[in-house]
Design a protein around this motif. Sequence first.
Motif, PDB file in Angstrom:
ATOM      1  N   TYR A 169       0.828  -1.208   0.000  1.00  0.00           N
ATOM      2  CA  TYR A 169       0.000   0.000   0.000  1.00  0.00           C
ATOM      3  C   TYR A 169       0.865   1.262   0.000  1.00  0.00           C
ATOM      4  N   ASP A 170       0.218   2.357  -0.279  1.00  0.00           N
ATOM      5  CA  ASP A 170       0.834   3.680  -0.307  1.00  0.00           C
ATOM      6  C   ASP A 170      -0.314   4.675  -0.170  1.00  0.00           C
ATOM      7  N   PRO A 171      -0.061   5.873   0.377  1.00  0.00           N
ATOM      8  CA  PRO A 171      -1.137   6.864   0.434  1.00  0.00           C
ATOM      9  C   PRO A 171      -1.794   7.143  -0.913  1.00  0.00           C
ATOM     10  N   ALA A 172      -1.110   6.845  -2.005  1.00  0.00           N
ATOM     11  CA  ALA A 172      -1.718   7.030  -3.329  1.00  0.00           C
ATOM     12  C   ALA A 172      -2.980   6.197  -3.489  1.00  0.00           C
ATOM     13  N   PHE A 173      -3.092   5.107  -2.729  1.00  0.00           N
ATOM     14  CA  PHE A 173      -4.292   4.277  -2.797  1.00  0.00           C
ATOM     15  C   PHE A 173      -5.522   5.073  -2.378  1.00  0.00           C
ATOM     16  N   LEU A 174      -5.378   5.915  -1.359  1.00  0.00           N
ATOM     17  CA  LEU A 174      -6.512   6.709  -0.876  1.00  0.00           C
ATOM     18  C   LEU A 174      -6.966   7.710  -1.933  1.00  0.00           C
ATOM     19  N   GLU A 175      -6.006   8.302  -2.635  1.00  0.00           N
ATOM     20  CA  GLU A 175      -6.354   9.252  -3.695  1.00  0.00           C
ATOM     21  C   GLU A 175      -7.015   8.533  -4.873  1.00  0.00           C
ATOM     22  N   ALA A 176      -6.504   7.351  -5.205  1.00  0.00           N
ATOM     23  CA  ALA A 176      -7.047   6.607  -6.345  1.00  0.00           C
ATOM     24  C   ALA A 176      -8.453   6.101  -6.082  1.00  0.00           C
ATOM     25  N   THR A 177      -8.799   5.914  -4.810  1.00  0.00           N
ATOM     26  CA  THR A 177     -10.129   5.408  -4.471  1.00  0.00           C
ATOM     27  C   THR A 177     -11.061   6.509  -3.963  1.00  0.00           C
ATOM     28  N   ARG A 178     -10.713   7.749  -4.230  1.00  0.00           N
ATOM     29  CA  ARG A 178     -11.580   8.861  -3.821  1.00  0.00           C
ATOM     30  C   ARG A 178     -12.820   8.978  -4.710  1.00  0.00           C
ATOM     31  N   PRO A 179     -12.673   8.875  -6.033  1.00  0.00           N
ATOM     32  CA  PRO A 179     -13.869   9.009  -6.886  1.00  0.00           C
ATOM     33  C   PRO A 179     -14.674   7.717  -6.925  1.00  0.00           C
ATOM     34  N   PHE A 180     -15.867   7.821  -7.463  1.00  0.00           N
ATOM     35  CA  PHE A 180     -16.719   6.659  -7.712  1.00  0.00           C
ATOM     36  C   PHE A 180     -16.554   6.269  -9.191  1.00  0.00           C
ATOM     37  N   PRO A 181     -16.446   5.006  -9.540  1.00  0.00           N
ATOM     38  CA  PRO A 181     -16.719   3.794  -8.752  1.00  0.00           C
ATOM     39  C   PRO A 181     -15.516   3.239  -7.983  1.00  0.00           C
ATOM     40  N   GLU A 182     -14.343   3.874  -8.127  1.00  0.00           N
ATOM     41  CA  GLU A 182     -13.162   3.340  -7.447  1.00  0.00           C
ATOM     42  C   GLU A 182     -13.322   3.307  -5.933  1.00  0.00           C
ATOM     43  N   ARG A 183     -14.184   4.187  -5.391  1.00  0.00           N
ATOM     44  CA  ARG A 183     -14.400   4.199  -3.944  1.00  0.00           C
ATOM     45  C   ARG A 183     -14.982   2.868  -3.448  1.00  0.00           C
ATOM     46  N   LEU A 184     -15.648   2.137  -4.325  1.00  0.00           N
ATOM     47  CA  LEU A 184     -16.181   0.824  -3.933  1.00  0.00           C
ATOM     48  C   LEU A 184     -15.073  -0.097  -3.436  1.00  0.00           C
ATOM     49  N   ARG A 210     -14.264   1.203 -16.185  1.00  0.00           N
ATOM     50  CA  ARG A 210     -13.859   1.459 -14.807  1.00  0.00           C
ATOM     51  C   ARG A 210     -14.556   0.521 -13.830  1.00  0.00           C
ATOM     52  N   PHE A 211     -15.853   0.279 -14.020  1.00  0.00           N
ATOM     53  CA  PHE A 211     -16.569  -0.626 -13.121  1.00  0.00           C
ATOM     54  C   PHE A 211     -15.972  -2.030 -13.184  1.00  0.00           C
ATOM     55  N   ALA A 212     -15.680  -2.485 -14.398  1.00  0.00           N
ATOM     56  CA  ALA A 212     -15.115  -3.820 -14.561  1.00  0.00           C
ATOM     57  C   ALA A 212     -13.757  -3.920 -13.871  1.00  0.00           C
ATOM     58  N   ARG A 213     -12.946  -2.885 -13.991  1.00  0.00           N
ATOM     59  CA  ARG A 213     -11.628  -2.912 -13.346  1.00  0.00           C
ATOM     60  C   ARG A 213     -11.766  -2.941 -11.828  1.00  0.00           C
ATOM     61  N   VAL A 214     -12.641  -2.104 -11.288  1.00  0.00           N
ATOM     62  CA  VAL A 214     -12.818  -2.086  -9.837  1.00  0.00           C
ATOM     63  C   VAL A 214     -13.326  -3.429  -9.337  1.00  0.00           C
ATOM     64  N   ARG A 215     -14.255  -4.023 -10.053  1.00  0.00           N
ATOM     65  CA  ARG A 215     -14.764  -5.337  -9.668  1.00  0.00           C
ATOM     66  C   ARG A 215     -13.638  -6.359  -9.582  1.00  0.00           C
ATOM     67  N   ASN A 216     -12.610  -6.175 -10.424  1.00  0.00           N
ATOM     68  CA  ASN A 216     -11.486  -7.101 -10.449  1.00  0.00           C
ATOM     69  C   ASN A 216     -10.304  -6.639  -9.597  1.00  0.00           C
ATOM     70  N   GLY A 217     -10.528  -5.626  -8.750  1.00  0.00           N
ATOM     71  CA  GLY A 217      -9.474  -5.179  -7.840  1.00  0.00           C
ATOM     72  C   GLY A 217      -8.385  -4.374  -8.500  1.00  0.00           C
ATOM     73  N   LEU A 218      -8.690  -3.723  -9.619  1.00  0.00           N
ATOM     74  CA  LEU A 218      -7.679  -3.016 -10.396  1.00  0.00           C
ATOM     75  C   LEU A 218      -7.924  -1.516 -10.360  1.00  0.00           C
ATOM     76  N   LEU A 219      -6.878  -0.769 -10.091  1.00  0.00           N
ATOM     77  CA  LEU A 219      -6.946   0.688 -10.043  1.00  0.00           C
ATOM     78  C   LEU A 219      -5.880   1.233 -10.997  1.00  0.00           C
ATOM     79  N   ALA A 220      -6.303   1.563 -12.193  1.00  0.00           N
ATOM     80  CA  ALA A 220      -5.353   1.965 -13.231  1.00  0.00           C
ATOM     81  C   ALA A 220      -4.563   3.206 -12.833  1.00  0.00           C
ATOM     82  N   ALA A 221      -5.159   4.088 -12.021  1.00  0.00           N
ATOM     83  CA  ALA A 221      -4.480   5.325 -11.647  1.00  0.00           C
ATOM     84  C   ALA A 221      -3.213   5.079 -10.824  1.00  0.00           C
ATOM     85  N   LEU A 222      -3.098   3.912 -10.206  1.00  0.00           N
ATOM     86  CA  LEU A 222      -1.926   3.614  -9.381  1.00  0.00           C
ATOM     87  C   LEU A 222      -0.700   3.264 -10.213  1.00  0.00           C
TER      88      LEU A 222
END
Length: 264
Positions: free
Chosen positions: A34-49, A117-129
Amino acid sequence: MTIAGGSLCAIEFPAMVGVIDHPQRGLFLFDTGYDPAFLEATRPFPERLYRWTTPVSIGDRERWQVWLHSHGIDEAAIAGTIISHFHGDHVAGVQHLAHLPVHCARAGLAKLRAPGRFARVRNGLLAALVPPEVDAHARFFEDAPVLTLPTAFGPFSEGRDILGDCSLLAIELPGHCAGHWGLAFETHEGRPVLLAADAVWSGRSIAENRPPPRLTTALLGDTRRYRATLGMLGAAASANKDLTILPSHCAISAKAFCGKDVAG
Protein backbone atom coordinates in the motif's frame (compact mmCIF):
# COMPACT_ATOMS: atom_id res chain seq x y z
CA MET A 1 -13.71 -14.41 2.82
CA THR A 2 -10.11 -15.71 2.89
CA ILE A 3 -10.54 -19.28 4.16
CA ALA A 4 -13.39 -21.79 4.10
CA GLY A 5 -15.12 -22.00 7.46
CA GLY A 6 -13.37 -18.90 8.73
CA SER A 7 -14.60 -16.58 11.45
CA LEU A 8 -16.90 -13.65 10.77
CA CYS A 9 -14.67 -11.45 12.92
CA ALA A 10 -12.49 -8.84 11.27
CA ILE A 11 -8.77 -9.62 11.13
CA GLU A 12 -5.63 -7.69 10.32
CA PHE A 13 -4.62 -8.32 6.72
CA PRO A 14 -1.18 -6.81 6.04
CA ALA A 15 0.03 -6.20 2.50
CA MET A 16 3.69 -7.15 2.61
CA VAL A 17 6.62 -6.46 0.32
CA GLY A 18 9.48 -8.80 -0.50
CA VAL A 19 12.91 -7.14 -0.49
CA ILE A 20 15.40 -9.22 -2.47
CA ASP A 21 19.10 -8.36 -2.25
CA HIS A 22 20.69 -9.64 -5.44
CA PRO A 23 24.48 -9.95 -4.97
CA GLN A 24 25.30 -8.27 -8.31
CA ARG A 25 22.21 -6.41 -9.47
CA GLY A 26 21.02 -4.65 -6.32
CA LEU A 27 17.64 -4.64 -4.58
CA PHE A 28 14.39 -5.81 -6.13
CA LEU A 29 10.99 -5.28 -4.56
CA PHE A 30 8.45 -8.06 -4.97
CA ASP A 31 5.28 -5.96 -5.10
CA THR A 32 5.06 -2.58 -3.39
CA GLY A 33 2.18 -2.94 -0.95
CA TYR A 34 0.00 0.00 0.00
CA ASP A 35 0.83 3.68 -0.31
CA PRO A 36 -1.14 6.86 0.43
CA ALA A 37 -1.72 7.03 -3.33
CA PHE A 38 -4.29 4.28 -2.80
CA LEU A 39 -6.51 6.71 -0.88
CA GLU A 40 -6.35 9.25 -3.69
CA ALA A 41 -7.05 6.61 -6.34
CA THR A 42 -10.13 5.41 -4.47
CA ARG A 43 -11.58 8.86 -3.82
CA PRO A 44 -13.87 9.01 -6.89
CA PHE A 45 -16.72 6.66 -7.71
CA PRO A 46 -16.72 3.79 -8.75
CA GLU A 47 -13.16 3.34 -7.45
CA ARG A 48 -14.40 4.20 -3.94
CA LEU A 49 -16.18 0.82 -3.93
CA TYR A 50 -12.75 -0.80 -3.62
CA ARG A 51 -12.08 1.10 -0.38
CA TRP A 52 -15.54 0.34 1.00
CA THR A 53 -15.23 -3.40 0.47
CA THR A 54 -11.64 -3.66 1.70
CA PRO A 55 -11.16 -0.89 4.30
CA VAL A 56 -7.52 0.02 4.77
CA SER A 57 -5.44 1.91 7.28
CA ILE A 58 -2.64 3.92 5.67
CA GLY A 59 -0.69 6.30 7.88
CA ASP A 60 2.52 8.29 7.85
CA ARG A 61 4.65 5.16 8.25
CA GLU A 62 3.46 4.01 4.80
CA ARG A 63 4.76 7.16 3.11
CA TRP A 64 7.48 6.18 0.67
CA GLN A 65 10.56 7.77 2.22
CA VAL A 66 9.44 6.90 5.75
CA TRP A 67 8.82 3.29 4.73
CA LEU A 68 12.25 3.02 3.07
CA HIS A 69 14.01 4.49 6.10
CA SER A 70 12.16 2.32 8.62
CA HIS A 71 13.23 -0.82 6.74
CA GLY A 72 16.79 0.30 6.07
CA ILE A 73 16.34 0.41 2.29
CA ASP A 74 18.55 2.65 0.16
CA GLU A 75 16.35 3.90 -2.65
CA ALA A 76 19.38 4.34 -4.92
CA ALA A 77 20.12 0.61 -4.57
CA ILE A 78 16.71 -0.47 -5.92
CA ALA A 79 17.21 -1.97 -9.38
CA GLY A 80 13.59 -2.72 -10.21
CA THR A 81 10.27 -4.20 -9.15
CA ILE A 82 8.71 -7.60 -9.65
CA ILE A 83 4.92 -7.38 -9.71
CA SER A 84 3.01 -10.55 -8.88
CA HIS A 85 -0.28 -9.06 -10.14
CA PHE A 86 -1.90 -5.67 -10.45
CA HIS A 87 -4.39 -5.56 -7.57
CA GLY A 88 -4.28 -2.22 -5.79
CA ASP A 89 -2.78 -3.56 -2.56
CA HIS A 90 0.21 -4.90 -4.51
CA VAL A 91 1.04 -1.94 -6.76
CA ALA A 92 0.09 1.23 -4.88
CA GLY A 93 3.74 2.18 -4.46
CA VAL A 94 4.92 1.38 -7.98
CA GLN A 95 4.63 5.04 -8.97
CA HIS A 96 7.84 5.71 -7.02
CA LEU A 97 9.78 3.21 -9.14
CA ALA A 98 8.07 3.58 -12.52
CA HIS A 99 11.35 4.75 -14.09
CA LEU A 100 12.98 1.39 -13.32
CA PRO A 101 12.43 -2.02 -14.97
CA VAL A 102 9.10 -3.53 -13.93
CA HIS A 103 8.95 -7.31 -14.29
CA CYS A 104 5.32 -8.38 -14.62
CA ALA A 105 2.84 -10.44 -16.62
CA ARG A 106 1.68 -9.09 -19.97
CA ALA A 107 -1.76 -10.57 -19.26
CA GLY A 108 -2.02 -8.68 -15.97
CA LEU A 109 -1.00 -5.32 -17.40
CA ALA A 110 -3.38 -5.77 -20.32
CA LYS A 111 -6.24 -6.39 -17.90
CA LEU A 112 -5.33 -3.23 -15.97
CA ARG A 113 -5.40 -1.16 -19.17
CA ALA A 114 -8.65 -2.66 -20.49
CA PRO A 115 -11.61 -0.23 -20.79
CA GLY A 116 -14.39 -0.11 -18.22
CA ARG A 117 -13.86 1.46 -14.81
CA PHE A 118 -16.57 -0.63 -13.12
CA ALA A 119 -15.11 -3.82 -14.56
CA ARG A 120 -11.63 -2.91 -13.35
CA VAL A 121 -12.82 -2.09 -9.84
CA ARG A 122 -14.76 -5.34 -9.67
CA ASN A 123 -11.49 -7.10 -10.45
CA GLY A 124 -9.47 -5.18 -7.84
CA LEU A 125 -7.68 -3.02 -10.40
CA LEU A 126 -6.95 0.69 -10.04
CA ALA A 127 -5.35 1.97 -13.23
CA ALA A 128 -4.48 5.33 -11.65
CA LEU A 129 -1.93 3.61 -9.38
CA VAL A 130 0.21 2.44 -12.32
CA PRO A 131 1.49 5.37 -14.40
CA PRO A 132 1.87 4.91 -18.19
CA GLU A 133 5.65 5.04 -17.69
CA VAL A 134 5.43 1.51 -16.29
CA ASP A 135 4.24 0.20 -19.65
CA ALA A 136 7.38 1.53 -21.31
CA HIS A 137 9.65 -0.16 -18.77
CA ALA A 138 7.73 -3.43 -18.48
CA ARG A 139 9.62 -6.68 -18.93
CA PHE A 140 7.15 -9.49 -19.28
CA PHE A 141 7.44 -12.86 -17.58
CA GLU A 142 5.96 -14.47 -20.67
CA ASP A 143 8.98 -13.35 -22.75
CA ALA A 144 11.67 -14.60 -20.34
CA PRO A 145 13.54 -17.86 -21.06
CA VAL A 146 11.91 -21.03 -19.76
CA LEU A 147 13.95 -23.00 -17.22
CA THR A 148 13.40 -26.25 -15.34
CA LEU A 149 12.95 -25.52 -11.65
CA PRO A 150 15.16 -27.16 -9.02
CA THR A 151 13.58 -30.22 -7.40
CA ALA A 152 13.13 -28.23 -4.17
CA PHE A 153 10.11 -26.55 -5.80
CA GLY A 154 8.40 -29.70 -7.12
CA PRO A 155 5.74 -30.41 -8.29
CA PHE A 156 6.22 -26.96 -9.86
CA SER A 157 8.49 -27.76 -12.78
CA GLU A 158 8.88 -24.66 -14.94
CA GLY A 159 9.93 -21.08 -14.31
CA ARG A 160 10.88 -17.98 -16.27
CA ASP A 161 14.41 -16.63 -15.85
CA ILE A 162 13.58 -12.95 -15.49
CA LEU A 163 17.15 -11.67 -14.99
CA GLY A 164 18.92 -14.10 -17.29
CA ASP A 165 21.19 -15.49 -14.57
CA CYS A 166 18.94 -18.24 -13.14
CA SER A 167 18.64 -16.40 -9.82
CA LEU A 168 15.00 -15.29 -9.88
CA LEU A 169 12.45 -17.57 -11.52
CA ALA A 170 8.88 -16.40 -12.06
CA ILE A 171 6.26 -19.14 -11.72
CA GLU A 172 2.74 -18.80 -13.03
CA LEU A 173 0.26 -19.40 -10.19
CA PRO A 174 -3.12 -19.16 -11.91
CA GLY A 175 -6.57 -18.78 -10.44
CA HIS A 176 -6.49 -15.68 -8.27
CA CYS A 177 -6.71 -13.27 -11.21
CA ALA A 178 -5.41 -12.74 -14.72
CA GLY A 179 -1.63 -12.62 -14.90
CA HIS A 180 -0.88 -13.86 -11.38
CA TRP A 181 2.68 -15.10 -10.82
CA GLY A 182 4.95 -16.03 -7.93
CA LEU A 183 8.72 -16.00 -7.59
CA ALA A 184 11.14 -18.82 -6.78
CA PHE A 185 14.72 -18.37 -5.63
CA GLU A 186 17.31 -19.56 -3.15
CA THR A 187 18.59 -17.30 -0.39
CA HIS A 188 22.29 -16.57 0.15
CA GLU A 189 22.23 -19.49 2.61
CA GLY A 190 20.72 -21.83 0.02
CA ARG A 191 17.17 -21.88 1.43
CA PRO A 192 14.52 -22.37 -1.28
CA VAL A 193 11.77 -19.75 -1.12
CA LEU A 194 8.56 -19.36 -3.08
CA LEU A 195 6.86 -15.98 -2.87
CA ALA A 196 3.28 -17.05 -3.53
CA ALA A 197 1.62 -13.61 -3.59
CA ASP A 198 -2.17 -14.20 -3.46
CA ALA A 199 -2.16 -17.77 -4.74
CA VAL A 200 -2.96 -18.43 -1.11
CA TRP A 201 -3.68 -15.99 1.70
CA SER A 202 -2.26 -17.89 4.65
CA GLY A 203 0.06 -20.73 5.52
CA ARG A 204 -2.90 -22.31 7.28
CA SER A 205 -4.75 -22.65 3.98
CA ILE A 206 -1.83 -24.65 2.59
CA ALA A 207 -1.38 -26.84 5.65
CA GLU A 208 -5.10 -27.64 5.92
CA ASN A 209 -5.94 -27.48 2.19
CA ARG A 210 -8.63 -24.91 2.94
CA PRO A 211 -9.27 -22.51 0.06
CA PRO A 212 -11.39 -19.38 0.34
CA PRO A 213 -15.14 -19.80 -0.23
CA ARG A 214 -16.18 -20.16 -3.86
CA LEU A 215 -17.82 -16.73 -3.71
CA THR A 216 -14.43 -15.12 -3.14
CA THR A 217 -12.47 -16.99 -5.78
CA ALA A 218 -15.24 -16.73 -8.37
CA LEU A 219 -15.49 -12.97 -7.84
CA LEU A 220 -11.79 -12.37 -8.41
CA GLY A 221 -10.72 -15.17 -10.70
CA ASP A 222 -11.20 -18.85 -11.51
CA THR A 223 -12.14 -21.18 -8.65
CA ARG A 224 -11.07 -24.39 -10.39
CA ARG A 225 -7.63 -23.08 -11.29
CA TYR A 226 -7.21 -21.45 -7.87
CA ARG A 227 -7.87 -24.73 -6.10
CA ALA A 228 -5.53 -26.60 -8.44
CA THR A 229 -2.78 -24.12 -7.61
CA LEU A 230 -3.49 -24.48 -3.88
CA GLY A 231 -3.21 -28.25 -4.27
CA MET A 232 0.21 -27.86 -5.89
CA LEU A 233 1.36 -25.54 -3.11
CA GLY A 234 0.29 -28.14 -0.58
CA ALA A 235 2.13 -30.87 -2.46
CA ALA A 236 5.26 -28.70 -2.65
CA ALA A 237 5.14 -27.99 1.08
CA SER A 238 4.72 -31.69 1.88
CA ALA A 239 7.43 -32.92 -0.47
CA ASN A 240 10.05 -30.29 0.31
CA LYS A 241 10.52 -29.72 4.02
CA ASP A 242 13.16 -27.04 3.46
CA LEU A 243 10.92 -25.01 1.15
CA THR A 244 9.46 -21.79 2.54
CA ILE A 245 6.23 -20.58 0.94
CA LEU A 246 5.42 -16.96 1.72
CA PRO A 247 1.95 -15.57 0.92
CA SER A 248 1.82 -11.79 0.64
CA HIS A 249 -0.75 -11.38 3.41
CA CYS A 250 0.37 -13.95 6.00
CA ALA A 251 2.29 -12.25 8.80
CA ILE A 252 2.68 -15.57 10.64
CA SER A 253 4.55 -17.14 7.72
CA ALA A 254 6.73 -14.06 7.28
CA LYS A 255 7.58 -13.94 10.98
CA ALA A 256 8.54 -17.62 10.97
CA PHE A 257 10.85 -17.01 8.00
CA CYS A 258 12.42 -13.78 9.23
CA GLY A 259 12.53 -14.72 12.90
CA LYS A 260 10.95 -11.42 13.91
CA ASP A 261 7.79 -9.38 13.59
CA VAL A 262 7.31 -7.86 10.15
CA ALA A 263 5.36 -4.87 8.96
CA GLY A 264 3.52 -4.35 5.70
